[in-house]
Design a protein around this motif. Structure first.
Motif, PDB file in Angstrom:
ATOM      1  N   VAL A   1     -69.532 -53.813 -45.772  1.00 53.50           N
ATOM      2  CA  VAL A   1     -70.422 -53.381 -46.853  1.00 53.50           C
ATOM      3  C   VAL A   1     -69.730 -53.587 -48.198  1.00 53.50           C
ATOM      4  O   VAL A   1     -68.660 -53.020 -48.439  1.00 53.50           O
ATOM      5  N   PRO A   2     -70.301 -54.377 -49.107  1.00 50.64           N
ATOM      6  CA  PRO A   2     -69.705 -54.581 -50.436  1.00 50.64           C
ATOM      7  C   PRO A   2     -69.611 -53.263 -51.209  1.00 50.64           C
ATOM      8  O   PRO A   2     -70.396 -52.339 -50.976  1.00 50.64           O
TER       9      PRO A   2
ATOM     10  N   HIS B   1     -61.813 -63.439 -46.020  1.00 50.60           N
ATOM     11  CA  HIS B   1     -63.090 -63.012 -46.601  1.00 50.60           C
ATOM     12  C   HIS B   1     -62.935 -61.694 -47.354  1.00 50.60           C
ATOM     13  O   HIS B   1     -63.734 -61.380 -48.238  1.00 50.60           O
ATOM     14  N   PHE B   2     -61.891 -60.931 -47.005  1.00 47.15           N
ATOM     15  CA  PHE B   2     -61.718 -59.599 -47.581  1.00 47.15           C
ATOM     16  C   PHE B   2     -60.622 -59.571 -48.656  1.00 47.15           C
ATOM     17  O   PHE B   2     -60.052 -58.514 -48.930  1.00 47.15           O
ATOM     18  N   ASP B   3     -60.380 -60.725 -49.270  1.00 49.78           N
ATOM     19  CA  ASP B   3     -59.433 -60.768 -50.386  1.00 49.78           C
ATOM     20  C   ASP B   3     -59.896 -59.910 -51.554  1.00 49.78           C
ATOM     21  O   ASP B   3     -59.094 -59.497 -52.392  1.00 49.78           O
ATOM     22  N   PHE B   4     -61.216 -59.641 -51.614  1.00 49.91           N
ATOM     23  CA  PHE B   4     -61.764 -58.833 -52.709  1.00 49.91           C
ATOM     24  C   PHE B   4     -61.361 -57.356 -52.591  1.00 49.91           C
ATOM     25  O   PHE B   4     -61.546 -56.585 -53.541  1.00 49.91           O
TER      26      PHE B   4
ATOM     27  N   LEU C   1     -58.129 -52.229 -55.624  1.00 53.47           N
ATOM     28  CA  LEU C   1     -58.540 -51.091 -56.450  1.00 53.47           C
ATOM     29  C   LEU C   1     -59.420 -51.517 -57.625  1.00 53.47           C
ATOM     30  O   LEU C   1     -60.435 -50.863 -57.916  1.00 53.47           O
ATOM     31  N   ASP C   2     -59.073 -52.614 -58.294  1.00 55.27           N
ATOM     32  CA  ASP C   2     -59.850 -53.047 -59.462  1.00 55.27           C
ATOM     33  C   ASP C   2     -61.289 -53.379 -59.075  1.00 55.27           C
ATOM     34  O   ASP C   2     -62.241 -52.984 -59.767  1.00 55.27           O
ATOM     35  N   ASN C   3     -61.447 -54.115 -57.983  1.00 55.66           N
ATOM     36  CA  ASN C   3     -62.798 -54.477 -57.547  1.00 55.66           C
ATOM     37  C   ASN C   3     -63.583 -53.261 -57.062  1.00 55.66           C
ATOM     38  O   ASN C   3     -64.803 -53.168 -57.257  1.00 55.66           O
ATOM     39  N   PHE C   4     -62.875 -52.337 -56.434  1.00 51.74           N
ATOM     40  CA  PHE C   4     -63.522 -51.096 -55.984  1.00 51.74           C
ATOM     41  C   PHE C   4     -64.093 -50.330 -57.183  1.00 51.74           C
ATOM     42  O   PHE C   4     -65.263 -49.932 -57.192  1.00 51.74           O
TER      43      PHE C   4
ATOM     44  N   SER D   1     -54.149 -52.382 -40.570  1.00 46.88           N
ATOM     45  CA  SER D   1     -54.626 -52.474 -39.187  1.00 46.88           C
ATOM     46  C   SER D   1     -56.041 -53.029 -39.119  1.00 46.88           C
ATOM     47  O   SER D   1     -56.354 -53.892 -38.295  1.00 46.88           O
ATOM     48  N   LEU D   2     -56.906 -52.556 -40.015  1.00 45.14           N
ATOM     49  CA  LEU D   2     -58.292 -53.041 -40.023  1.00 45.14           C
ATOM     50  C   LEU D   2     -58.374 -54.511 -40.413  1.00 45.14           C
ATOM     51  O   LEU D   2     -59.157 -55.282 -39.849  1.00 45.14           O
ATOM     52  N   LEU D   3     -57.547 -54.918 -41.371  1.00 43.90           N
ATOM     53  CA  LEU D   3     -57.557 -56.315 -41.806  1.00 43.90           C
ATOM     54  C   LEU D   3     -57.055 -57.255 -40.711  1.00 43.90           C
ATOM     55  O   LEU D   3     -57.629 -58.335 -40.502  1.00 43.90           O
ATOM     56  N   VAL D   4     -56.018 -56.837 -40.017  1.00 44.92           N
ATOM     57  CA  VAL D   4     -55.472 -57.667 -38.936  1.00 44.92           C
ATOM     58  C   VAL D   4     -56.533 -57.943 -37.872  1.00 44.92           C
ATOM     59  O   VAL D   4     -56.614 -59.038 -37.312  1.00 44.92           O
ATOM     60  N   ARG D   5     -57.370 -56.967 -37.614  1.00 42.80           N
ATOM     61  CA  ARG D   5     -58.416 -57.129 -36.600  1.00 42.80           C
ATOM     62  C   ARG D   5     -59.479 -58.153 -37.008  1.00 42.80           C
ATOM     63  O   ARG D   5     -60.275 -58.591 -36.180  1.00 42.80           O
TER      64      ARG D   5
END
Length: 462
Positions: A383-384, A424-427, A430-433, A413-417
């Motif tokens: 979810v963006p 795809h999750f380079d975004f 903290l700044d983007n959040f 851990s979540l990213l490794v999975r």
């Protein structure tokens, strides 16, 4: 905001000819029709209502007006209504036992529950409470409990099924608002359950009898007679069986806070920050989304008059519910919620039972907390940030949300999975959040939780 001076019928209140709920400005009242005057007056004059209310079996009410064409009563307000598909196993059990206690007492006074819908029970001040004041009728000698089958399809069947297959079964109540059919219950249960006299009689045999009489279009099948003693025996048997039911599933929860990457110091730092911010905000109502077993909500429970804590894990919710009861925390309400799939509006016109988001909005809390949640929404749910901000903005005036950085062990851990999709999750930073959440909120303050790779942010809705 000024309330309109108009009376509107409650969307869920149209099935019972005895009366209906209506909104009188900000107050919810119940209008009783003349067809139910005889029962209502008997229940009142014989002290049945008074006893039920005193023993917290029925929600309290005040008689607001009496006229020839209607009686109006005003039930005590309940801050938040939960539905059966949002209960933990223990909550569902207690709601079922509560309903049987009610029927047992009514029989002793010459009355019955004329319906036994699970939607007539909710949780208030830490306990189940029956909320339909018009669900009672006179007992006629020799007649069976007319709501027996409804009790089986709303309570007994779902509980037995969940004891074998887990609490996900309760979500079937979203699509079966009138109860899970006995034939379906029977077909989903293991064959060995036919060896249990209680399950065989109340589900398998009932399903067989239902099939036998399914084409009785002229209603020629005679209604069996049943003595009062036999009826009490059935209630006692169901009560004792349900009381012993247990859950055979395990979840990831366990002792959740023993498995986090917080040390004692970091845990205390987070607690201190939350308590400081809450002291400044002074909320009357608070929502803790993804609050697990209520650990952090409890750190401010004495200062907030009413708190609701949701979590996807039914066992965590059950643990929270038990703690609330053990500690007599009457201002704590726990229930099951999957933020990636919040409960929709269901029933006729999809309005009989309001969606979770609608109920949260109506609850109108000053503060929402979302701790250790955004990385699951973003990385597990894809979810963006803008979309999750939109979700929280629908019911949050002020939002305290925790952002775990990429260096946090849970995030790693979540990213490794994600394996080959990790880029795809380079975004995820903290700044983007913050940028994503500024589409709906203003950032009031942010602070790193000492000893962690996490940042606590306070947002205010625009």
């Amino acid at each position: 905001m000024m309330q309109q001076n108009t009376n509107t019928t409650h969307e869920a209140s149209f099935r019972d000819p005895s009366g209906y709920m209506f909104h009188d400005g900000a107050t919810l009242r119940r209008r009783i029709n003349p067809i139910y005057f005889k029962q209502y007056n008997a229940l009142k004059e014989q002290g049945v209502f008074k006893t039920l209310i005193k023993n917290k079996l029925l929600i309290a009410h005040e008689e607001t007006s009496v006229a020839a064409d209607s009686i109006v009563i005003t039930p005590a307000p309940i801050p938040f209504i939960t539905n059966p598909y949002e209960w933990s196993f223990e909550q569902y059990k207690h709601a079922a036992l509560h309903t049987l206690k009610l029927q047992k007492y009514l029989l002793s006074k010459g009355f019955i529950l004329k319906d036994a819908s699970a939607y007539n029970v909710t949780f208030h001040e830490g306990k189940p409470i029956f909320i339909d004041t018009l669900s009672f009728d006179f007992y006629e000698d020799g007649t069976p409990w007319r709501a027996y089958k409804q009790f089986i399809t709303h309570f007994f069947g779902p509980l037995v099924l969940a004891s074998y297959n887990g609490t996900e079964i309760f979500k079937m109540m979203q699509t079966h608002i009138d109860g899970i059919p006995v034939k379906l219950l029977s077909s989903l249960l293991p064959g060995k359950t036919k060896l249990s006299s209680t399950i065989f009689t109340n589900i398998h045999l009932l399903a067989k009898m239902e099939s036998k009489h399914s084409e009785d279009y002229k209603a020629e099948t005679k209604i069996a007679t049943l003595s009062l003693k036999a009826q009490n025996n059935i209630i006692d048997n169901l009560f004792n069986f349900i009381k012993k039911l247990s859950l055979k599933e395990e979840t990831e929860w366990g002792n959740y806070y023993d498995k986090t990457n917080y040390n004692t110091s970091a845990f205390q730092n987070k607690t201190t920050l939350i308590q400081q911010w809450m002291k400044d905000l002074k909320p009357q109502r608070m929502i803790d989304v993804g609050g697990n077993d209520g650990t952090f909500a409890r750190t401010v429970l004495k200062e907030v008059p009413h708190v609701i804590v949701t979590d996807i894990d039914s066992n965590a919710v059950a643990h929270n519910y038990k703690q609330a009861n053990d500690n007599k925390e009457t201002n704590m309400l726990a229930f099951v919620c999957d933020v990636l799939q919040p409960a929709p509006g269901i029933g006729f016109n999809n309005t009989e039972r309001n969606s979770l988001i609608d109920r949260l909005h109506t609850y109108n809390s000053e503060v929402t907390m979302a701790l250790a949640l955004i990385h699951h929404i973003t990385l597990s749910g894809n979810v963006p940030f803008e979309k999750s901000a939109e979700f929280f903005a629908k019911f949050s005036n002020q939002l305290i949300i925790e952002f775990p950085k990429r260096e946090d062990s849970w995030v790693t851990s979540l990213l490794v999975r994600k394996r080959e999709f990790i880029n795809h999750f380079d975004f995820y930073n903290l700044d983007n959040f913050i940028a994503g959440y500024k589409t709906q909120f203003d950032l009031v303050k942010q602070e790193v939780i000492p000893g962690t790779q996490r940042v606590l942010c306070l947002f205010k809705k625009k």
